[in-house]
Write a protein that holds these residues in place. Structure first.
Motif, PDB file in Angstrom:
ATOM      1  N   TYR A  24       0.835  -1.210   0.000  1.00  0.00           N
ATOM      2  CA  TYR A  24       0.000   0.000   0.000  1.00  0.00           C
ATOM      3  C   TYR A  24       0.867   1.255   0.000  1.00  0.00           C
ATOM      4  CZ  TYR A  24      -3.452   3.508   1.130  1.00  0.00           C
ATOM      5  OH  TYR A  24      -4.236   4.635   1.074  1.00  0.00           O
ATOM      6  N   LEU A  27       2.270   1.901  -3.379  1.00  0.00           N
ATOM      7  CA  LEU A  27       1.277   2.477  -4.290  1.00  0.00           C
ATOM      8  C   LEU A  27       1.035   3.941  -3.954  1.00  0.00           C
ATOM      9  CD1 LEU A  27      -0.714   2.294  -6.618  1.00  0.00           C
ATOM     10  CD2 LEU A  27      -2.427   1.446  -4.996  1.00  0.00           C
ATOM     11  N   VAL A  31       1.523   6.911  -6.590  1.00  0.00           N
ATOM     12  CA  VAL A  31       0.428   7.826  -6.939  1.00  0.00           C
ATOM     13  C   VAL A  31       0.886   9.266  -6.730  1.00  0.00           C
ATOM     14  CG1 VAL A  31      -1.873   8.636  -6.219  1.00  0.00           C
ATOM     15  CG2 VAL A  31      -1.462   6.196  -6.569  1.00  0.00           C
ATOM     16  N   MET A  88       3.490   2.955 -10.895  1.00  0.00           N
ATOM     17  CA  MET A  88       2.204   2.999 -10.196  1.00  0.00           C
ATOM     18  C   MET A  88       1.359   1.768 -10.546  1.00  0.00           C
ATOM     19  SD  MET A  88      -0.643   6.045 -10.164  1.00  0.00           S
ATOM     20  CE  MET A  88      -1.215   5.761 -11.837  1.00  0.00           C
ATOM     21  N   LEU A  89       1.317   1.409 -11.830  1.00  0.00           N
ATOM     22  CA  LEU A  89       0.535   0.241 -12.254  1.00  0.00           C
ATOM     23  C   LEU A  89       1.110  -1.046 -11.650  1.00  0.00           C
ATOM     24  CD1 LEU A  89      -0.077   1.188 -16.006  1.00  0.00           C
ATOM     25  CD2 LEU A  89      -1.692   1.373 -14.096  1.00  0.00           C
ATOM     26  N   GLU A  92       0.141  -1.171  -8.047  1.00  0.00           N
ATOM     27  CA  GLU A  92      -1.274  -1.535  -7.935  1.00  0.00           C
ATOM     28  C   GLU A  92      -1.461  -3.044  -8.082  1.00  0.00           C
ATOM     29  OE1 GLU A  92      -5.348  -0.879 -10.458  1.00  0.00           O
ATOM     30  OE2 GLU A  92      -3.918   0.782 -10.445  1.00  0.00           O
ATOM     31  N   SER A  96      -3.177  -5.562  -5.491  1.00  0.00           N
ATOM     32  CA  SER A  96      -4.300  -6.407  -5.931  1.00  0.00           C
ATOM     33  C   SER A  96      -4.141  -7.842  -5.451  1.00  0.00           C
ATOM     34  CB  SER A  96      -4.424  -6.395  -7.456  1.00  0.00           C
ATOM     35  OG  SER A  96      -4.873  -5.149  -7.884  1.00  0.00           O
TER      36      SER A  96
END
Length: 117
Positions: A24, A27, A31, A88-89, A92, A96
């Protein structure tokens, strides 16, 4: 007699734990890196907006034109070539995996009910 259980206390505790995971935090930092760079931010917004538009058209049964598909692919390539957006991707995707694992654990009791039939 059943004991009253407040699952929301546990969920709130889980949310707090979730926010402190390495995934987290990664990310969150990614972001912030995209948000603070105007070029990356604009590119990501157009990528996301285009995705949402195409998903809405698909959900409503509207046909996606060849031009829209080409635009979407070009925007996706540009976004993935941007190191900040790519980071960032990737962050993520890592997060996930945690969400998927939490879902699997939460669904287990329901699955076992049906498996016992």
């Amino acid at each position: 007699m059943m004991m009253t259980v407040n699952i929301y206390d546990d969920i709130n505790k889980l949310e707090s734990t979730f926010r402190s995971t390495e995934e987290y935090v990664k990310l969150q930092q990614a972001v912030e890196a995209v948000s603070s760079d105007s070029e990356s931010n604009e590119l990501f917004k157009s990528f996301r907006d285009l995705q949402i538009t195409l998903q809405q058209k698909q959900a409503q049964g509207e046909e996606i034109t060849e031009q829209e598909m080409m635009d979407a692919q070009a925007t996706a390539v540009a976004a993935q070539e941007n190191p900040k957006i790519l980071a960032m991707l990737e962050a993520e995707m890592g997060l996930s995996q945690i969400i998927d694992e939490v879902n699997r654990v939460l669904i287990k009791p329901v699955q076992s009910l049906y498996e016992s039939m």
